[in-house]
Design a protein around this motif. Structure first.
Motif: not given
Length: 257
Positions: A60-89
């Motif tokens: 849960e901690f990592l999911t929350n941090v990932a969501g916050q970083l995604a918003k900061t980086l402009g990747l998503s307005s909500t919790s990110p998903t793999s399809s929203q990320l430019p370097t899906a791995d």
């Protein structure tokens, strides 16, 4: 994603998980060069694995941090998903899937090979790095009996991919070699002499066929591994295995530079 950056992501995630509460922003600020979509993706994958392992708090901690970083980086307005990320791995999920298939089928190639065939894009040098990092941590933290079962699955997977006829032969051998080496913390000569000797023989075969690296160095490593295996695989105790390893050793010497 190159190997160095892949390892850097994993190290940063481990640092975030182990640092004192409230220090996470400071840790991230000290690694600004790693804060990107790739890090978010890796956090999600590690979080998924932690959740499956029952470590819900860290997941849960990592999911929350990932969501916050995604918003900061402009990747998503909500919790990110793999399809929203430019370097899906999805290599981590693939590794877990193939190890589960190996365990469930007891290393049956008719089960595992189709899975490898449909995921050829996931089989590269980074998979070897991921296998080493995950297995090293996992084998060190679990109870001895579970560690032995995981080690068996890793060896079976390594044997399968060593003989897998598709994809890059060089890469397949590197992954197999990594698997044989990483179980050395479990399959020691003292604790599991037969398993240790079998793994040494397999490792010798992998080095003998290795494409990457200097041929002379690979052959010397193969000879060393075969000689180690023969410490347990004696003619008296294991005549068939002894003969097999002696033959392997002879082939290595004949190719020796």
């Amino acid at each position: 994603m190159d190997e160095e950056r892949f390892q850097a992501y994993l190290s940063l995630i481990q640092e975030l998980l182990s640092c004192t509460s409230g220090k996470q922003p400071e840790v991230l600020n000290s690694h600004q060069d790693l804060v990107d979509g790739g890090l978010v993706q890796m956090m999600q994958q590690v979080a998924e694995w932690l959740a499956k392992e029952g470590n819900k708090d860290n997941a849960e901690f990592l999911t929350n941090v990932a969501g916050q970083l995604a918003k900061t980086l402009g990747l998503s307005s909500t919790s990110p998903t793999s399809s929203q990320l430019p370097t899906a791995d999805s290599q981590f999920n693939f590794l877990m899937e193939v190890l589960r298939a190996t365990a469930k089928s007891k290393g049956n190639p008719q089960v595992v090979y189709p899975l490898l065939q449909t995921n050829l894009d996931q089989i590269d040098d980074n998979l070897a790095v991921l296998l080493r990092d995950w297995a090293t941590a996992k084998l060190a933290e679990v109870e001895p009996e579970l560690a032995r079962r995981i080690a068996i699955d890793i060896v079976n997977f390594s044997t399968l991919i060593q003989e897998f006829p598709r994809g890059s032969r060089a890469t397949n051998l590197e992954i197999a070699m990594t698997g044989y080496e990483v179980v050395g913390t479990v399959f020691t000569r003292k604790a599991f002499p037969v398993d240790w000797a079998t793994t040494q023989n397999n490792l010798g075969n992998t080095y003998g066929n290795r494409i990457k690296g200097e041929k002379a160095d690979n052959l010397e490593a193969a000879i060393t591994a075969f000689q180690a295996a023969l410490q347990v695989r004696t003619r008296e105790a294991f005549p068939v295995d002894w003969a097999t390893t002696q033959n392997n050793l002879g082939n290595a010497y004949s190719d020796r530079i």
